[in-house]
Design an enzyme around this catalytic site. Structure first.
Site, mmCIF file in Angstrom:
data_model
loop_
_atom_site.group_PDB
_atom_site.id
_atom_site.type_symbol
_atom_site.label_atom_id
_atom_site.label_comp_id
_atom_site.label_asym_id
_atom_site.label_seq_id
_atom_site.Cartn_x
_atom_site.Cartn_y
_atom_site.Cartn_z
ATOM 1 N N GLU A 136 -3.886 7.543 -4.727
ATOM 2 C CA GLU A 136 -4.225 6.989 -6.051
ATOM 3 C C GLU A 136 -5.557 7.550 -6.555
ATOM 4 O O GLU A 136 -6.453 7.762 -5.737
ATOM 5 C CB GLU A 136 -4.313 5.458 -5.952
ATOM 6 C CG GLU A 136 -2.973 4.846 -5.591
ATOM 7 C CD GLU A 136 -3.058 3.354 -5.270
ATOM 8 O OE1 GLU A 136 -4.145 2.761 -5.487
ATOM 9 O OE2 GLU A 136 -2.060 2.800 -4.813
ATOM 10 N N ARG B 273 0.853 -1.178 0.000
ATOM 11 C CA ARG B 273 0.000 0.000 0.000
ATOM 12 C C ARG B 273 0.897 1.239 0.000
ATOM 13 O O ARG B 273 1.938 1.270 0.677
ATOM 14 C CB ARG B 273 -0.876 0.040 1.263
ATOM 15 C CG ARG B 273 -2.065 -0.901 1.228
ATOM 16 C CD ARG B 273 -3.146 -0.424 0.247
ATOM 17 N NE ARG B 273 -4.318 -1.276 0.234
ATOM 18 C CZ ARG B 273 -4.539 -2.283 -0.624
ATOM 19 N NH1 ARG B 273 -3.647 -2.582 -1.551
ATOM 20 N NH2 ARG B 273 -5.659 -2.975 -0.572
ATOM 21 N N HIS C 162 -1.419 0.384 -9.774
ATOM 22 C CA HIS C 162 -2.065 -0.533 -8.819
ATOM 23 C C HIS C 162 -2.711 -1.696 -9.580
ATOM 24 O O HIS C 162 -3.938 -1.873 -9.542
ATOM 25 C CB HIS C 162 -3.097 0.203 -7.957
ATOM 26 C CG HIS C 162 -3.468 -0.545 -6.709
ATOM 27 N ND1 HIS C 162 -3.859 0.069 -5.547
ATOM 28 C CD2 HIS C 162 -3.511 -1.879 -6.446
ATOM 29 C CE1 HIS C 162 -4.142 -0.853 -4.637
ATOM 30 N NE2 HIS C 162 -3.923 -2.050 -5.165
HETATM 31 C C1 8YV Z 1 -6.991 -4.536 -6.074
HETATM 32 C C2 8YV Z 1 -5.696 -4.818 -3.898
HETATM 33 O O1 8YV Z 1 -6.401 -3.403 -6.580
HETATM 34 O O2 8YV Z 1 -6.169 -6.977 -3.178
HETATM 35 C C3 8YV Z 1 -5.883 -5.842 -2.859
HETATM 36 O O3 8YV Z 1 -5.727 -5.508 -1.693
HETATM 37 O O4 8YV Z 1 -5.294 -3.747 -3.645
HETATM 38 C C4 8YV Z 1 -5.986 -5.209 -5.296
HETATM 39 O O5 8YV Z 1 -5.933 -6.529 -5.552
HETATM 40 C C5 8YV Z 1 -8.311 -4.133 -5.687
HETATM 41 O O6 8YV Z 1 -8.921 -4.664 -4.629
HETATM 42 C C6 8YV Z 1 -9.173 -4.072 -6.916
HETATM 43 O O7 8YV Z 1 -9.799 -2.906 -6.969
#
Ligand code: 8YV
Length: 315
Positions: free
Chosen positions: A261, A232, A279
């Site tokens: 983001e 993150r 991301h």
């Molecule tokens: C995705 C993520 O960007 O799994 C996560 O924690 O950050 C990612 O796999 C997201 O959830 C899709 O919008």
């Protein structure tokens, strides 16, 4: 039978939205600011939220929904969801672990290799016709070097496994040593940075890890060190990172995640020693469909009166 109202928060992929629309009375907001009077009327009937790893589902939003029962996150990370508040109200919170682990670990290596071996810069070098005028400058060796991993969870462990394939030594830091792990544990991120060449952030976001990679960690990583972040953006002190890259205090960075983001600081966009991706570490067709199926199935299990498949930890 009328469909149960469901509130989607954030940007879900179209194939998940489609399935949710088929089953539920689907309503969508980008975030709490998008709340409407119509939702206030509907709120008592809403029992489910569908969210993503980037969605914000704070307590204030949960509090608008007196009969909320489940928050299903499409993503493994759920730092945008106040899970403590949800659990205190008996609301189930689910996420999509495991199905994305390999893709995220692959992406960590894609960023590591493309930063160290200057793949993106070299591509530009060829396209611009510079090759005919002389060779590309040398780059940084990856195989056999020292990998440091911040956060040895599922994804961190998958990165470590790949590092072994590259003949790298692996050290890690974590809240506590991982029982049974053969990798070398070090107590804190500064020590880890001082003792590795490639520092990979694979930890959760949230208050506990905010700014963990700060100016001291970057100074310890040193002028040959490369930072990779597929966790993150919040884990890294972004201004400190920009300063360290500008002054060549570290050699480079491969970044898939950012503090704000989809906004990426202009200073990073202007740098040659960074590789930036939007991301997308879990963003393969196969994996995003598997994540969508799991996010959907968690809701389905709950409303069928079964245990949810992949709840987030309650502690
Ligand atoms: C995705 C993520 O960007 O799994 C996560 O924690 O950050 C990612 O796999 C997201 O959830 C899709 O919008």
């Amino acid at each position: 039978m009328s469909k149960l109202p469901l509130l989607a928060v954030g940007v879900l992929p179209p194939f998940l939205v489609e399935r949710l629309r088929d089953t539920y009375d689907y309503h969508h907001i980008a975030d709490e600011q998008g709340w409407t009077d119509a939702l206030t009327t509907l709120a008592p009937q809403i029992r489910a939220i569908a969210a993503t790893g980037e969605s914000k589902v704070p307590r204030s939003l949960q509090d608008r929904l007196p009969n909320l029962q489940i928050i299903s996150v499409f993503g493994v990370g759920y730092d945008g969801v106040d899970a403590v508040a949800a659990h205190a109200r008996g609301i189930a919170v689910t996420h999509t672990p495991d199905v994305l682990t390999d893709d995220v670990a692959d992406m960590a290596f894609a960023l590591l290799l493309s930063t160290a071996r200057a793949v993106v810069r070299a591509d530009g070098f060829v396209r611009a016709g510079h090759w005919a005028r002389g060779p590309h400058p040398f780059t940084r060796k990856v195989s056999g070097q020292r990998m440091g991993i911040l956060g040895l969870g599922r994804i961190g462990a998958a990165i470590a496994k790949r590092a072994e394939g590259f003949g790298m030594s692996v050290a890690y830091t974590n809240r506590k040593p991982v029982p049974g792990s053969l990798y070398r544990y070090v107590a804190d991120p500064v020590t880890l940075a001082a003792e590795c060449d490639f520092f990979v952030v694979a930890t959760n976001g949230g208050a506990a890890t905010r700014g963990l990679v700060d100016a001291k960690v970057l100074a310890a990583l040193g002028p040959d060190g490369i930072l990779v972040n597929i966790g993150r953006g919040s884990v890294v002190d972004e201004p400190a990172l920009i300063a360290a890259l500008e002054s060549r205090q570290i050699a480079g960075a491969g970044l898939d995640v950012f503090v704000d983001e989809p906004h990426v600081p202009a200073a990073l966009l202007a740098m040659e020693n960074v590789v930036l991706t939007p991301h997308m570490a879990s963003g393969t067709t196969t994996t995003r469909h598997a994540m969508a199926a799991l996010a959907y199935d968690n809701l389905a299990a709950h409303f069928a009166g079964h245990a949810v498949l992949t709840p987030v930890p309650t502690a």
